[in-house]
Design an enzyme around this catalytic site. Structure first.
Site, PDB file in Angstrom:
ATOM      1  N   CYS A 139       0.843  -1.196   0.000  1.00  0.00           N
ATOM      2  CA  CYS A 139       0.000   0.000   0.000  1.00  0.00           C
ATOM      3  C   CYS A 139       0.877   1.245   0.000  1.00  0.00           C
ATOM      4  O   CYS A 139       1.380   1.657   1.049  1.00  0.00           O
ATOM      5  CB  CYS A 139      -0.939   0.006   1.205  1.00  0.00           C
ATOM      6  N   CYS A 142      -0.559   4.114   2.078  1.00  0.00           N
ATOM      7  CA  CYS A 142      -0.397   3.899   3.523  1.00  0.00           C
ATOM      8  C   CYS A 142       1.033   4.159   3.972  1.00  0.00           C
ATOM      9  O   CYS A 142       1.265   4.769   5.022  1.00  0.00           O
ATOM     10  CB  CYS A 142      -0.770   2.455   3.881  1.00  0.00           C
ATOM     11  N   ASP A 143       2.010   3.667   3.203  1.00  0.00           N
ATOM     12  CA  ASP A 143       3.382   3.583   3.691  1.00  0.00           C
ATOM     13  C   ASP A 143       4.400   4.427   2.925  1.00  0.00           C
ATOM     14  O   ASP A 143       5.527   4.604   3.381  1.00  0.00           O
ATOM     15  CB  ASP A 143       3.854   2.123   3.645  1.00  0.00           C
TER      16      ASP A 143
END
Length: 316
Positions: A139, A142-143
């Site tokens: 992701c 997300c990261d």
């Protein structure tokens, strides 16, 4: 058999938010949080994430497992009963609905909230499992902003819309981004392809597959194989992102609810209602677009409120 007001299946941000709201509404919800369901621990995909920096309320960031532990404690404090079992089957033929766990335990439910999420597809080449979450993610949104990835050459595996979108997103933080595309063309929409080709920070490696992840404690590079020539090459890289899709965790439903062509549960706009009355779906099991903890939590709130409304309208 006891009939529960509300059974929640799944324990990620969507499930726990549903449990908190259902508990505060005095529904006495029963949650089956799962035991390594979908290949991950109770708490869902966030339990595999070391740092969460985009969830509101934590300006310094928070570990994924810690965040899920806090949500679990709040669910219990709100009145939810949590059972660490995986639901293996449901009977949605008529309410009250039957729920059966791996241990054989059975309950009936007036409403069911499905929050089982979706599992990111990964490639299990040499080094990938050992270095998972040590420079490997599924992701980018997300990261990608984490310090470990900033200013590095990053590799994205995939050629669809998700891969194109994630590669473009990563250019905000990376020195270079290389996309590994198995074929000599991308599956992404023309608009997404044009966005990739117009970005000078993105390189596309055609006819290429990931064959090994290199590095000791962190990702240091990848080995790539050309599918046409069989030739191997190595790329130095500080991060690797799988963008090859997700698998919604709906197998236990045995086709009893309407899904889209990808297997995600269908819910109408501004609602979490499924194709069965009193059955609601929230989080990534019905969201293939955003797939964020905060959006999952929001839909969990919606599901609990709709379950409460359904019960009030169908009081025995």
């Amino acid at each position: 058999m006891k009939i529960e007001n509300c059974v929640i299946i799944g324990s990620g941000p969507a499930g726990h938010t549903a449990a908190i709201y259902a508990g505060r509404a005095m529904l006495e919800p029963l949650m089956y949080e799962g035991f390594m369901a979908g290949g991950v621990a109770a708490g869902g995909q966030l339990t595999t994430t070391t740092d969460v920096e985009n969830y509101p309320g934590f300006p310094a960031g928070i570990g994924g497992p810690e965040l899920m532990d806090l949500m679990r404690r709040q669910s219990e404090r709100s009145g939810a009963r949590i059972v660490t079992e995986t639901v293996k089957a449901v009977d949605l033929s008529a309410p009250p609905y039957g729920v059966t766990t791996d241990s054989g335990a059975q309950v009936a439910a007036r409403t069911v909230i499905i929050a089982t999420g979706a599992t990111a597809k990964r490639l299990y080449v040499d080094g990938a499992e050992r270095l998972w979450q040590r420079g490997i993610s599924a992701c980018a949104v997300c990261d990608g902003a984490l310090p470990v990835f900033r200013g590095k050459h990053l590799v994205v595996v995939g050629g669809g819309d998700t891969a194109a979108e994630e590669a473009t997103f990563l250019t905000k933080y990376a020195s270079r981004v290389t996309m590994l595309v198995r074929r000599n063309e991308m599956r992404a929409s023309k608009a997404m392809q044009q966005r990739v080709f117009a970005n000078d920070t993105i390189d596309v490696s055609w006819d290429s597959v990931l064959s090994e992840v290199l590095g000791d404690d962190l990702v240091a590079g990848v080995r790539v194989t050309n599918v046409k020539t069989g030739a191997d090459s190595e790329l130095e890289a500080g991060g690797l992102f799988f963008a090859i899709g997700h698998e919604p965790n709906t197998g236990f439903l045995a086709g009893q609810l309407e899904t889209d062509e990808s297997g995600y549960l269908v819910t109408p706009g501004n609602s979490t209602a499924t194709s069965r009355p009193g059955v609601f779906a929230c989080g990534d099991v019905q969201d293939k677009i955003f797939r964020q903890a905060v959006t999952a939590a929001g839909s969990g709130c919606m599901a609990a409120m709709e379950a409460e409304r359904y019960l009030s309208e169908h009081a025995a």
